[in-house]
Design an enzyme around this catalytic site. Sequence first.
Site, PDB file in Angstrom:
ATOM      1  N   TYR A 173      42.615   3.110  51.740  1.00  0.00           N
ATOM      2  CA  TYR A 173      43.434   4.303  51.466  1.00  0.00           C
ATOM      3  C   TYR A 173      43.466   5.221  52.676  1.00  0.00           C
ATOM      4  O   TYR A 173      42.445   5.441  53.344  1.00  0.00           O
ATOM      5  CB  TYR A 173      42.856   5.074  50.282  1.00  0.00           C
ATOM      6  CG  TYR A 173      43.104   4.409  48.947  1.00  0.00           C
ATOM      7  CD1 TYR A 173      44.401   4.163  48.508  1.00  0.00           C
ATOM      8  CD2 TYR A 173      42.044   4.048  48.134  1.00  0.00           C
ATOM      9  CE1 TYR A 173      44.631   3.554  47.279  1.00  0.00           C
ATOM     10  CE2 TYR A 173      42.258   3.455  46.900  1.00  0.00           C
ATOM     11  CZ  TYR A 173      43.564   3.212  46.479  1.00  0.00           C
ATOM     12  OH  TYR A 173      43.769   2.620  45.265  1.00  0.00           O
ATOM     13  N   MET A 188      37.425   3.456  43.965  1.00  0.00           N
ATOM     14  CA  MET A 188      36.716   3.591  42.684  1.00  0.00           C
ATOM     15  C   MET A 188      35.789   2.395  42.421  1.00  0.00           C
ATOM     16  O   MET A 188      34.667   2.564  41.944  1.00  0.00           O
ATOM     17  CB  MET A 188      37.722   3.731  41.539  1.00  0.00           C
ATOM     18  CG  MET A 188      37.064   4.018  40.201  1.00  0.00           C
ATOM     19  SD  MET A 188      38.240   4.123  38.851  1.00  0.00           S
ATOM     20  CE  MET A 188      39.030   5.685  39.183  1.00  0.00           C
ATOM     21  N   ARG A 191      16.481  32.131  41.327  1.00  0.00           N
ATOM     22  CA  ARG A 191      17.264  31.300  40.401  1.00  0.00           C
ATOM     23  C   ARG A 191      16.702  31.534  39.001  1.00  0.00           C
ATOM     24  O   ARG A 191      17.266  32.282  38.244  1.00  0.00           O
ATOM     25  CB  ARG A 191      17.196  29.821  40.824  1.00  0.00           C
ATOM     26  CG  ARG A 191      18.152  28.935  40.066  1.00  0.00           C
ATOM     27  CD  ARG A 191      18.071  27.479  40.509  1.00  0.00           C
ATOM     28  NE  ARG A 191      16.737  26.917  40.323  1.00  0.00           N
ATOM     29  CZ  ARG A 191      16.405  25.656  40.633  1.00  0.00           C
ATOM     30  NH1 ARG A 191      17.318  24.834  41.169  1.00  0.00           N
ATOM     31  NH2 ARG A 191      15.185  25.215  40.438  1.00  0.00           N
ATOM     32  N   LYS A 225      13.712  14.639  34.630  1.00  0.00           N
ATOM     33  CA  LYS A 225      15.036  15.147  34.224  1.00  0.00           C
ATOM     34  C   LYS A 225      16.144  14.267  34.789  1.00  0.00           C
ATOM     35  O   LYS A 225      15.905  13.447  35.674  1.00  0.00           O
ATOM     36  CB  LYS A 225      15.188  16.592  34.691  1.00  0.00           C
ATOM     37  CG  LYS A 225      15.107  16.762  36.189  1.00  0.00           C
ATOM     38  CD  LYS A 225      14.752  18.205  36.564  1.00  0.00           C
ATOM     39  CE  LYS A 225      14.825  18.360  38.061  1.00  0.00           C
ATOM     40  NZ  LYS A 225      14.146  19.582  38.508  1.00  0.00           N
TER      41      LYS A 225
HETATM   42  C1  LIG Z   1      13.110  19.297  39.445  1.00  0.00           C
HETATM   43  C2  LIG Z   1      11.897  20.133  39.467  1.00  0.00           C
HETATM   44  C3  LIG Z   1      10.737  19.704  40.109  1.00  0.00           C
HETATM   45  C4  LIG Z   1      10.667  18.416  40.910  1.00  0.00           C
HETATM   46  O1  LIG Z   1      11.239  18.619  42.165  1.00  0.00           O
HETATM   47  P1  LIG Z   1      11.207  17.466  43.288  1.00  0.00           P
HETATM   48  O2  LIG Z   1      11.771  18.127  44.469  1.00  0.00           O
HETATM   49  O3  LIG Z   1      12.087  16.370  42.768  1.00  0.00           O
HETATM   50  O4  LIG Z   1       9.802  17.037  43.410  1.00  0.00           O
HETATM   51  C5  LIG Z   1       9.610  20.495  40.036  1.00  0.00           C
HETATM   52  N1  LIG Z   1       9.633  21.673  39.354  1.00  0.00           N
HETATM   53  C6  LIG Z   1      10.734  22.124  38.724  1.00  0.00           C
HETATM   54  C7  LIG Z   1      10.690  23.412  38.009  1.00  0.00           C
HETATM   55  C8  LIG Z   1      11.906  21.380  38.765  1.00  0.00           C
HETATM   56  O5  LIG Z   1      12.995  21.824  38.141  1.00  0.00           O
END
Ligand SMILES: *Cc1c(COP(=O)(O)O)cnc(C)c1O
Length: 355
Positions: free
Chosen positions: A254, A302, A129, A34
Amino acid sequence: MRTATVHINLPALVDNYQVIKTMAPKAKVLAVLKANGYGHGLVTIAKALPQADAFGVARIEEALELRTAGVIKPIVLLEGVFNTGDLAILAANNLQTIVHTKEQLHAILTADLDRPLKVWLKIDTGMHRLGIEPEQFNAFYYALTESENVHSDLVLMSHFSCADDLQSSSTQAQFSLFNQLTEQLPNARSIANSAGICGWQNTQCDWIRPGLMLYGVSPLIDKSSASFGLKPVMTLQSSVIAIQRVKKGETVGYGNAWQASEDTNIGVIAIGYGDGYPRHAQNGTPVWLNDRRVPLAGRVSMDMITVDLGPKSTDKIGDIATLWGSELPVEEIAKHSTTIAYELLCNITRRVKYI
Ligand SMILES: *Cc1c(COP(=O)(O)O)cnc(C)c1O
């Protein structure tokens, strides 16, 4: 001169995959891609991992981008579908989905599909969650198992909230609850992310779901990636574009946020928050330049950062600096920036060149 550039080390990715297989030889691997493969490039990473058993993404667009690029491996939508109409797209593109709400369940049970969908049922074992409540498990399980729209190999899954902390009691409590609900059933099961794989070996079950560790970053607090044999896949670099002489007492950048304690040389490097370098990196954050660490001096702009090269420096305009990667773990930069490595990796911006 080179501006902000990300080098992706695909052999390191493949080595990290092997490390994971050695840690969990019996489990199948759902490689998590992802957020553009944690900033490494969605399609590039997918194509470099033909060994993986499946890929996990968070958005249907990511899954379709993989399909368009010719990736035929199983792909799981880790948050399920957001719109009922997407179910037909899943069926047409052979995508798998998680179910974590009764709305998603209802949509699947009542959909008019050409073929059954492969489903992962997510149980909330304490993270609060995503996931159905343990009390709802039996109803969801039997509804899915009996539906003609659902493939017979339903996977049962959950997710840890604190697996990165080996002192936390939550992981064992979550795993016990998960076992209580699922252990007697014939279905494949999955709960461990990277931290679960590295820190809680007994939780590996049938499918592991590594993300972060694939990219060579340690998932455990206070443990280095090297201690697991993991190698950073991303190295972020740019060049020194100016060197300023400053006198003791003068300030840099800055807000005059850094002051020289002696006469020194300040290096200006062509990278900033516009490239994804964290603006919250504090004075002293290390940068790797000419075989040594030099400290960030002054606020991140930036397009530029400033570093203290020291009074006797011999660095030149055009020298290459590494912001994180092979010589400098991204975990360290995250600590200096009050964030986590995940955020730094996936925040690389569009103008950065990928090699
Ligand atoms: C992102 C995610 C993972 C991977 O998690 P890591 O900590 O990057 O290994 C595994 N399972 C689900 C459901 C996730 O959303």
